[in-house]
Enzyme design. Structure first.
Site, PDB file in Angstrom:
ATOM      1  N   GLN A 195       0.839  -1.206   0.000  1.00  0.00           N
ATOM      2  CA  GLN A 195       0.000   0.000   0.000  1.00  0.00           C
ATOM      3  C   GLN A 195       0.871   1.251   0.000  1.00  0.00           C
ATOM      4  O   GLN A 195       0.605   2.214  -0.721  1.00  0.00           O
ATOM      5  CB  GLN A 195      -0.884   0.025   1.250  1.00  0.00           C
ATOM      6  CG  GLN A 195      -1.927  -1.053   1.332  1.00  0.00           C
ATOM      7  CD  GLN A 195      -2.745  -0.878   2.600  1.00  0.00           C
ATOM      8  OE1 GLN A 195      -3.338   0.161   2.831  1.00  0.00           O
ATOM      9  NE2 GLN A 195      -2.779  -1.902   3.429  1.00  0.00           N
ATOM     10  N   TRP A 196       1.885   1.228   0.840  1.00  0.00           N
ATOM     11  CA  TRP A 196       2.770   2.374   1.035  1.00  0.00           C
ATOM     12  C   TRP A 196       3.417   2.787  -0.287  1.00  0.00           C
ATOM     13  O   TRP A 196       3.528   3.973  -0.591  1.00  0.00           O
ATOM     14  CB  TRP A 196       3.827   1.974   2.060  1.00  0.00           C
ATOM     15  CG  TRP A 196       4.652   3.052   2.663  1.00  0.00           C
ATOM     16  CD1 TRP A 196       5.350   4.034   2.009  1.00  0.00           C
ATOM     17  CD2 TRP A 196       4.898   3.251   4.059  1.00  0.00           C
ATOM     18  NE1 TRP A 196       6.019   4.815   2.902  1.00  0.00           N
ATOM     19  CE2 TRP A 196       5.758   4.356   4.179  1.00  0.00           C
ATOM     20  CE3 TRP A 196       4.494   2.582   5.214  1.00  0.00           C
ATOM     21  CZ2 TRP A 196       6.222   4.822   5.411  1.00  0.00           C
ATOM     22  CZ3 TRP A 196       4.959   3.043   6.438  1.00  0.00           C
ATOM     23  CH2 TRP A 196       5.798   4.153   6.531  1.00  0.00           C
ATOM     24  N   ARG A 238       2.423   2.756  -3.161  1.00  0.00           N
ATOM     25  CA  ARG A 238       1.541   3.450  -4.096  1.00  0.00           C
ATOM     26  C   ARG A 238       1.856   4.935  -4.150  1.00  0.00           C
ATOM     27  O   ARG A 238       1.548   5.598  -5.130  1.00  0.00           O
ATOM     28  CB  ARG A 238       0.071   3.252  -3.675  1.00  0.00           C
ATOM     29  CG  ARG A 238      -0.454   1.847  -3.867  1.00  0.00           C
ATOM     30  CD  ARG A 238      -0.630   1.531  -5.341  1.00  0.00           C
ATOM     31  NE  ARG A 238      -1.508   2.495  -5.981  1.00  0.00           N
ATOM     32  CZ  ARG A 238      -1.364   2.932  -7.228  1.00  0.00           C
ATOM     33  NH1 ARG A 238      -0.333   2.540  -7.950  1.00  0.00           N
ATOM     34  NH2 ARG A 238      -2.230   3.790  -7.738  1.00  0.00           N
ATOM     35  N   HIS A 239       2.461   5.450  -3.097  1.00  0.00           N
ATOM     36  CA  HIS A 239       2.862   6.861  -3.071  1.00  0.00           C
ATOM     37  C   HIS A 239       4.210   6.968  -3.782  1.00  0.00           C
ATOM     38  O   HIS A 239       5.241   6.588  -3.251  1.00  0.00           O
ATOM     39  CB  HIS A 239       2.951   7.361  -1.628  1.00  0.00           C
ATOM     40  CG  HIS A 239       1.636   7.315  -0.922  1.00  0.00           C
ATOM     41  ND1 HIS A 239       0.779   8.395  -0.869  1.00  0.00           N
ATOM     42  CD2 HIS A 239       1.004   6.303  -0.266  1.00  0.00           C
ATOM     43  CE1 HIS A 239      -0.309   8.059  -0.204  1.00  0.00           C
ATOM     44  NE2 HIS A 239      -0.202   6.799   0.173  1.00  0.00           N
ATOM     45  N   SER A 283      16.618  -6.400  -0.186  1.00  0.00           N
ATOM     46  CA  SER A 283      16.358  -7.377  -1.233  1.00  0.00           C
ATOM     47  C   SER A 283      16.444  -8.796  -0.697  1.00  0.00           C
ATOM     48  O   SER A 283      17.478  -9.199  -0.139  1.00  0.00           O
ATOM     49  CB  SER A 283      17.354  -7.199  -2.377  1.00  0.00           C
ATOM     50  OG  SER A 283      17.190  -8.237  -3.329  1.00  0.00           O
ATOM     51  N   ARG A 300      12.015 -17.452  -1.858  1.00  0.00           N
ATOM     52  CA  ARG A 300      11.146 -16.514  -1.143  1.00  0.00           C
ATOM     53  C   ARG A 300       9.688 -16.545  -1.618  1.00  0.00           C
ATOM     54  O   ARG A 300       8.805 -16.019  -0.942  1.00  0.00           O
ATOM     55  CB  ARG A 300      11.674 -15.091  -1.312  1.00  0.00           C
ATOM     56  CG  ARG A 300      11.681 -14.640  -2.764  1.00  0.00           C
ATOM     57  CD  ARG A 300      12.200 -13.229  -2.930  1.00  0.00           C
ATOM     58  NE  ARG A 300      12.375 -12.897  -4.350  1.00  0.00           N
ATOM     59  CZ  ARG A 300      12.625 -11.669  -4.796  1.00  0.00           C
ATOM     60  NH1 ARG A 300      12.726 -10.676  -3.943  1.00  0.00           N
ATOM     61  NH2 ARG A 300      12.776 -11.450  -6.089  1.00  0.00           N
ATOM     62  N   HIS A 310       6.214  18.424   1.666  1.00  0.00           N
ATOM     63  CA  HIS A 310       4.965  18.568   0.904  1.00  0.00           C
ATOM     64  C   HIS A 310       4.369  17.196   0.583  1.00  0.00           C
ATOM     65  O   HIS A 310       3.173  16.954   0.792  1.00  0.00           O
ATOM     66  CB  HIS A 310       5.224  19.341  -0.390  1.00  0.00           C
ATOM     67  CG  HIS A 310       4.126  19.217  -1.401  1.00  0.00           C
ATOM     68  ND1 HIS A 310       2.821  19.586  -1.130  1.00  0.00           N
ATOM     69  CD2 HIS A 310       4.127  18.750  -2.681  1.00  0.00           C
ATOM     70  CE1 HIS A 310       2.072  19.351  -2.197  1.00  0.00           C
ATOM     71  NE2 HIS A 310       2.833  18.842  -3.140  1.00  0.00           N
ATOM     72  N   HIS A 350       0.951  14.999   1.950  1.00  0.00           N
ATOM     73  CA  HIS A 350      -0.030  14.318   1.096  1.00  0.00           C
ATOM     74  C   HIS A 350      -0.201  12.871   1.547  1.00  0.00           C
ATOM     75  O   HIS A 350      -1.330  12.359   1.621  1.00  0.00           O
ATOM     76  CB  HIS A 350       0.419  14.368  -0.358  1.00  0.00           C
ATOM     77  CG  HIS A 350      -0.528  13.684  -1.302  1.00  0.00           C
ATOM     78  ND1 HIS A 350      -1.787  14.167  -1.581  1.00  0.00           N
ATOM     79  CD2 HIS A 350      -0.404  12.533  -2.018  1.00  0.00           C
ATOM     80  CE1 HIS A 350      -2.398  13.360  -2.418  1.00  0.00           C
ATOM     81  NE2 HIS A 350      -1.585  12.357  -2.701  1.00  0.00           N
ATOM     82  N   ARG A 389      -3.278   8.622   4.568  1.00  0.00           N
ATOM     83  CA  ARG A 389      -3.050   7.443   5.397  1.00  0.00           C
ATOM     84  C   ARG A 389      -3.386   7.629   6.874  1.00  0.00           C
ATOM     85  O   ARG A 389      -3.354   6.667   7.640  1.00  0.00           O
ATOM     86  CB  ARG A 389      -1.595   6.988   5.238  1.00  0.00           C
ATOM     87  CG  ARG A 389      -1.239   6.556   3.826  1.00  0.00           C
ATOM     88  CD  ARG A 389      -2.195   5.509   3.280  1.00  0.00           C
ATOM     89  NE  ARG A 389      -1.822   5.061   1.937  1.00  0.00           N
ATOM     90  CZ  ARG A 389      -2.460   4.129   1.259  1.00  0.00           C
ATOM     91  NH1 ARG A 389      -3.518   3.544   1.783  1.00  0.00           N
ATOM     92  NH2 ARG A 389      -2.066   3.770   0.048  1.00  0.00           N
TER      93      ARG A 389
END
Length: 319
Positions: A112-113, A115-116, A125, A196, A214, A218, A223
């Site tokens: 989800q994170w 997506r920003h 990795s 994995r 800024h 947003h 969130r």
């Protein structure tokens, strides 16, 4: 060619010769400096750490006054200027403040994170390193059924305790079994990058996340909202606390004019105008073209009209 540099002085912003750049001192906020390197626990195994920051409230003011030119400090205080910038959506000066975080979070929260797309991200990795045997099992109080009004979220209604216990136990069993398989694949000599694949999204990942103020505002606007997933809201609360420590005046303006403000569409403004005359809410919505019923006559549970009534309820709760 001699370049002019802008530095903050007690009496405002003044151009000086670039050879005097030794006078340029890195922004230092004691409350923020005390947070550097501190791990703020989130969820079962996660954390947020402020690695570094650049700029503070003064950097926002300095950047804005470059646009305004000299001589503005006598007519507008720093706080008033920052609030003006936020109120009128002049966002560039807020980009002068930057944060670098180290974040440890479950993969399902990371998806989800990410997506920003307004930050620089470098994630650990699993092709190079072995994934730790740590995964998230939501606490019993946060396990809920699917919401009937929020299609992507959970209900506020508690579930049957036996069902919750079954979910949590089976989640542990699945995660433990998956990690045992993953470890077995590694022992067989299977490459880490495909071993994995068996791991569920409840396992943890880690990344460096660098973002300006800024874009962080947003992120927080979306969130920290009640409709956002509970887990990412917990991370956002910590990010907000750190942002407040670095730029308290800017964060205050963000809360005032964005985070805790209401936004009204053109139709909602019409409905609000009718409601202010004493007209009933339902009639005001109908007059403004905000639907409250479905074509079959049943009341709507989502949509523009419902959201407008929710805004009115929040406003009335302030009285």
């Amino acid at each position: 060619m001699v370049f002019a540099t802008l530095v903050a002085e007690d009496d405002g912003i003044s151009p000086v010769d670039s050879h005097h750049d030794a006078r340029m001192v890195r922004a230092s906020v004691p409350e923020a400096d005390a947070l550097i390197g501190v791990r703020h626990p989130v969820l079962s195994h996660g954390f947020v750490t402020l690695v570094d920051y650049m700029g503070d409230d003064r950097a926002i003011v300095q950047a804005a006054r470059v646009s305004y030119g000299l001589g503005t400090k006598s007519t507008r205080s720093d706080r008033a200027l920052i609030r003006y910038l936020m109120r009128h959506h002049h966002t560039t000066p807020f980009e002068m403040v930057e944060f670098k975080f180290l974040v440890r979070l479950p993969i399902y929260v990371a998806r989800q994170w990410i997506r920003h797309r307004t930050a620089s991200v470098n994630e650990a990795s699993a092709r190079y390193s072995i994934v730790p045997d740590e995964y998230e099992v939501p606490p019993a109080e946060s396990v809920r059924a699917q919401s009937r009004t929020n299609r992507q979220g959970r209900s506020e209604e508690p579930m049957d305790p036996d069902q919750v216990a079954r979910y949590r136990q089976e989640l542990k069993d699945v995660s433990d079994e998956a990690y045992a398989k993953y470890d077995g694949f590694l022992n067989l000599g299977v490459a880490r990058e495909i071993a994995r694949v068996v791991l569920p999204v409840g396992f943890y990942t880690e990344w460096y996340w660098k973002i300006n103020l800024h874009n962080l505002f947003h992120f927080l606007k979306l969130r920290l909202d009640a409709h956002a997933q509970l887990e990412i809201r917990e991370y956002s609360k910590v990010l907000g606390q750190i942002a407040r420590a670095v730029a308290p005046v800017a964060y205050e303006a963000f809360e005032e004019f964005d985070l805790n403000a209401e936004r009204f569409s053109q139709s909602e403004r019409r409905a609000l105008a009718w409601a202010l005359t004493g007209m009933g809410d339902q009639e005001a919505c109908q007059k403004a073209g905000l639907p409250l019923t479905r074509p079959d006559g049943k009341p709507m549970t989502t949509g523009e009209g419902v959201e407008f009534l929710e805004k009115l309820a929040r406003l009335r709760a302030l009285r």
